[in-house]
Design a protein around this motif. Structure first.
Motif, PDB file in Angstrom:
ATOM      1  N   VAL A 296      -9.206  -9.834  41.784  1.00 37.14           N
ATOM      2  CA  VAL A 296      -9.414  -9.565  43.306  1.00 37.14           C
ATOM      3  C   VAL A 296      -8.121  -9.353  43.969  1.00 37.14           C
ATOM      4  O   VAL A 296      -7.809  -8.531  44.831  1.00 37.14           O
ATOM      5  N   SER A 297      -7.099 -10.425  43.737  1.00 41.32           N
ATOM      6  CA  SER A 297      -5.815 -10.290  44.082  1.00 41.32           C
ATOM      7  C   SER A 297      -5.050  -9.081  43.684  1.00 41.32           C
ATOM      8  O   SER A 297      -4.379  -8.538  44.658  1.00 41.32           O
ATOM      9  N   TRP A 298      -5.288  -8.681  42.562  1.00 43.41           N
ATOM     10  CA  TRP A 298      -4.532  -7.321  42.234  1.00 43.41           C
ATOM     11  C   TRP A 298      -5.067  -6.117  42.766  1.00 43.41           C
ATOM     12  O   TRP A 298      -4.327  -5.151  43.271  1.00 43.41           O
ATOM     13  N   GLY A 299      -6.360  -6.219  43.078  1.00 42.25           N
ATOM     14  CA  GLY A 299      -7.019  -5.240  44.048  1.00 42.25           C
ATOM     15  C   GLY A 299      -6.519  -5.031  45.330  1.00 42.25           C
ATOM     16  O   GLY A 299      -6.095  -4.088  45.669  1.00 42.25           O
TER      17      GLY A 299
ATOM     18  N   ARG B  40      -7.880   7.282  44.428  1.00 45.31           N
ATOM     19  CA  ARG B  40      -6.629   6.832  44.503  1.00 45.31           C
ATOM     20  C   ARG B  40      -6.340   5.158  44.186  1.00 45.31           C
ATOM     21  O   ARG B  40      -5.424   4.765  43.593  1.00 45.31           O
ATOM     22  N   GLN B  41      -7.208   4.480  45.007  1.00 45.24           N
ATOM     23  CA  GLN B  41      -6.905   2.954  44.796  1.00 45.24           C
ATOM     24  C   GLN B  41      -7.565   2.375  43.201  1.00 45.24           C
ATOM     25  O   GLN B  41      -6.917   1.590  42.729  1.00 45.24           O
ATOM     26  N   TRP B  42      -8.723   3.301  42.680  1.00 42.65           N
ATOM     27  CA  TRP B  42      -8.941   3.206  41.227  1.00 42.65           C
ATOM     28  C   TRP B  42      -7.866   3.224  40.385  1.00 42.65           C
ATOM     29  O   TRP B  42      -7.421   2.342  39.393  1.00 42.65           O
ATOM     30  N   LEU B  43      -7.129   4.454  40.586  1.00 46.05           N
ATOM     31  CA  LEU B  43      -5.946   4.527  39.341  1.00 46.05           C
ATOM     32  C   LEU B  43      -4.947   3.624  39.770  1.00 46.05           C
ATOM     33  O   LEU B  43      -4.122   3.311  38.745  1.00 46.05           O
ATOM     34  N   ALA B  44      -4.572   3.448  40.909  1.00 48.94           N
ATOM     35  CA  ALA B  44      -3.594   1.950  41.129  1.00 48.94           C
ATOM     36  C   ALA B  44      -4.047   0.753  40.435  1.00 48.94           C
ATOM     37  O   ALA B  44      -3.199   0.255  39.976  1.00 48.94           O
ATOM     38  N   PHE B  45      -5.339   0.466  40.758  1.00 45.05           N
ATOM     39  CA  PHE B  45      -5.737  -0.676  39.969  1.00 45.05           C
ATOM     40  C   PHE B  45      -5.664  -0.665  38.408  1.00 45.05           C
ATOM     41  O   PHE B  45      -5.336  -1.500  37.685  1.00 45.05           O
ATOM     42  N   HIS B  46      -6.004   0.567  37.954  1.00 46.75           N
ATOM     43  CA  HIS B  46      -6.072   0.849  36.537  1.00 46.75           C
ATOM     44  C   HIS B  46      -4.561   0.433  36.071  1.00 46.75           C
ATOM     45  O   HIS B  46      -4.443  -0.240  34.907  1.00 46.75           O
ATOM     46  N   ASP B  47      -3.417   1.022  36.796  1.00 42.58           N
ATOM     47  CA  ASP B  47      -2.143   0.659  36.177  1.00 42.58           C
ATOM     48  C   ASP B  47      -1.823  -0.616  36.245  1.00 42.58           C
ATOM     49  O   ASP B  47      -1.060  -1.177  35.557  1.00 42.58           O
ATOM     50  N   LYS B  48      -2.034  -1.361  37.356  1.00 39.94           N
ATOM     51  CA  LYS B  48      -2.075  -2.942  37.681  1.00 39.94           C
ATOM     52  C   LYS B  48      -2.719  -3.660  36.400  1.00 39.94           C
ATOM     53  O   LYS B  48      -1.973  -4.760  36.055  1.00 39.94           O
ATOM     54  N   LEU B  49      -3.881  -3.237  36.002  1.00 38.57           N
ATOM     55  CA  LEU B  49      -4.466  -3.688  34.972  1.00 38.57           C
ATOM     56  C   LEU B  49      -3.706  -3.772  33.633  1.00 38.57           C
ATOM     57  O   LEU B  49      -3.457  -4.796  33.029  1.00 38.57           O
ATOM     58  N   PHE B  50      -3.073  -2.763  33.369  1.00 36.74           N
ATOM     59  CA  PHE B  50      -2.018  -2.444  32.226  1.00 36.74           C
ATOM     60  C   PHE B  50      -1.262  -3.404  32.298  1.00 36.74           C
ATOM     61  O   PHE B  50      -0.449  -3.900  31.207  1.00 36.74           O
ATOM     62  N   GLN B  51      -0.436  -3.416  33.572  1.00 31.30           N
ATOM     63  CA  GLN B  51       0.760  -4.034  33.799  1.00 31.30           C
ATOM     64  C   GLN B  51       0.640  -5.550  33.495  1.00 31.30           C
ATOM     65  O   GLN B  51       1.590  -6.423  33.237  1.00 31.30           O
ATOM     66  N   ASN B  52      -0.630  -6.175  33.807  1.00 27.32           N
ATOM     67  CA  ASN B  52      -0.878  -7.396  33.549  1.00 27.32           C
ATOM     68  C   ASN B  52      -1.657  -8.019  32.551  1.00 27.32           C
ATOM     69  O   ASN B  52      -2.478  -8.881  32.638  1.00 27.32           O
ATOM     70  N   GLN B  53      -1.702  -7.069  31.543  1.00 31.69           N
ATOM     71  CA  GLN B  53      -2.626  -7.101  30.319  1.00 31.69           C
ATOM     72  C   GLN B  53      -2.386  -8.384  29.661  1.00 31.69           C
ATOM     73  O   GLN B  53      -1.074  -8.863  29.313  1.00 31.69           O
ATOM     74  N   PRO B  54      -3.329  -9.346  29.435  1.00 33.87           N
ATOM     75  CA  PRO B  54      -3.235 -10.745  28.728  1.00 33.87           C
ATOM     76  C   PRO B  54      -3.033 -10.529  27.139  1.00 33.87           C
ATOM     77  O   PRO B  54      -3.225  -9.328  26.715  1.00 33.87           O
ATOM     78  N   GLY B  55      -2.658 -11.477  26.420  1.00 39.63           N
ATOM     79  CA  GLY B  55      -2.553 -11.290  25.043  1.00 39.63           C
ATOM     80  C   GLY B  55      -4.133 -11.365  24.462  1.00 39.63           C
ATOM     81  O   GLY B  55      -4.994 -11.693  25.161  1.00 39.63           O
TER      82      GLY B  55
ATOM     83  N   GLY C 228      -7.980 -14.113  29.814  1.00 37.56           N
ATOM     84  CA  GLY C 228      -7.022 -13.375  30.963  1.00 37.56           C
ATOM     85  C   GLY C 228      -8.152 -12.442  31.790  1.00 37.56           C
ATOM     86  O   GLY C 228      -9.302 -12.761  31.579  1.00 37.56           O
ATOM     87  N   PHE C 229      -7.471 -11.908  32.566  1.00 40.87           N
ATOM     88  CA  PHE C 229      -8.056 -10.917  33.688  1.00 40.87           C
ATOM     89  C   PHE C 229      -9.119 -12.067  34.335  1.00 40.87           C
ATOM     90  O   PHE C 229     -10.236 -11.918  34.493  1.00 40.87           O
ATOM     91  N   ALA C 230      -8.483 -13.078  34.772  1.00 41.07           N
ATOM     92  CA  ALA C 230      -9.255 -14.039  35.569  1.00 41.07           C
ATOM     93  C   ALA C 230      -9.849 -13.523  36.914  1.00 41.07           C
ATOM     94  O   ALA C 230      -9.291 -12.586  37.478  1.00 41.07           O
ATOM     95  N   LEU C 231     -11.118 -13.767  37.319  1.00 44.17           N
ATOM     96  CA  LEU C 231     -11.711 -13.190  38.598  1.00 44.17           C
ATOM     97  C   LEU C 231     -10.717 -13.040  39.601  1.00 44.17           C
ATOM     98  O   LEU C 231     -10.776 -12.281  40.371  1.00 44.17           O
ATOM     99  N   ASN C 232     -10.345 -14.251  40.095  1.00 43.45           N
ATOM    100  CA  ASN C 232      -9.531 -14.312  41.440  1.00 43.45           C
ATOM    101  C   ASN C 232      -8.070 -13.473  41.172  1.00 43.45           C
ATOM    102  O   ASN C 232      -7.808 -12.947  42.147  1.00 43.45           O
ATOM    103  N   ASP C 233      -7.686 -13.319  40.090  1.00 43.62           N
ATOM    104  CA  ASP C 233      -6.501 -12.590  39.865  1.00 43.62           C
ATOM    105  C   ASP C 233      -6.770 -10.832  39.882  1.00 43.62           C
ATOM    106  O   ASP C 233      -6.114 -10.391  40.658  1.00 43.62           O
TER     107      ASP C 233
END
Length: 250
Positions: free
Chosen positions: A178-181, A151-166, A171-176
């Motif tokens: 961790v924070s999104w997780g 369940r957490q994996w799928l929520a993280f999956h959605d979060k990654l697409f919401q914050n997709q960089p150009g 993008g997808f900085a390591l600290n980000d």
């Protein structure tokens, strides 16, 4: 009244009748044109509404299907006992077209699993050879591998697409990541270190190369239903996607 006057009067009367008749005909034609136009506008409006309704993303159902994180970095979503039809989603977290698919049809895919009408398998892969998109993709996907709860994996999956960089920026900085997780509820104590060390970066690169070769992908996103690729004009339209999956299960 002389004969000539009578004939002139008759001609004038006939001309007036003809003029009145022409005006009536014009009014009738105008009414017909107006009515036809209104029907046409209504038909266009109905057609637009119908097309828009088929393109509209579905609302997520309340009860998500059970999700299992697999050793190869994939995720299986489906109710117990549901073995098909099998919907495979090949996607890259850095891929803009994958984000577009997730925005349009992502909830339909999850809903079909929740309804017990499909078994869904997500394949996060890295397809980009160039930088910075390749490293962006690997960081995101290897971070997802640090999550063992489905369940957490799928929520993280959605979060990654919401914050997709150009595609042209780092993008997808390591600290980000961790924070999104943490934002989506990942509480495993080893998660931050797993992400920042990029523990699964090489495994992600190796798995991607294997999938691209063995599954003969031409790009992402690719949706396969029982092993057959769906055309984009079906995959990106929620109603058509649902119809295709349901048809495969009959």
């Amino acid at each position: 009244m002389s004969k000539g006057a009578r004939e002139a009067s008759a001609r004038e009367r006939i001309a007036a009748q003809r003029a009145a008749s022409r005006k009536q005909d014009q009014r009738r034609r105008l009414m017909i044109i107006t009515a036809v136009g209104a029907v046409a506008v209504a038909a266009i409006g109905l057609g637009s509404w119908y097309a828009a309704s088929r393109n509209a993303a579905e609302k997520p159902v309340l009860a998500q299907a059970p999700a299992t994180v697999n050793a190869d970095g994939t995720l299986t979503l489906g109710k117990p006992g549901v073995t098909g039809p099998v919907v495979e989603v090949y996607e890259d977290f850095q891929c803009p077209a994958c984000k577009a698919l997730e925005d349009s049809s992502g909830s339909t895919i999850k809903n079909l699993a929740a309804e017990g009408k499909a078994k869904v398998i997500y394949h996060p892969i890295t397809i980009f050879p160039q930088e910075p998109t390749r490293s962006n993709s690997i960081r995101a996907a290897s971070a997802a591998r640090c999550i063992t709860d489905g369940r957490q994996w799928l929520a993280f999956h959605d979060k990654l697409f919401q914050n997709q960089p150009g595609e042209t920026v780092e993008g997808f900085a390591l600290n980000d990541l961790v924070s999104w997780g943490e934002d989506v509820g990942v509480t495993a104590p080893g998660f931050p270190e797993c992400v920042t060390s990029q523990k699964y970066a090489q495994a992600q690169a190796n798995q991607s190369a294997k999938v691209l070769k063995n599954d003969k992908l031409t790009g992402t996103p690719t949706i396969r239903v029982n092993g057959k690729d769906l055309p984009n004009q079906t995959a990106y339209v929620p109603a058509k996607l649902r119809e295709a999956v349901l048809a495969a299960g009959r």
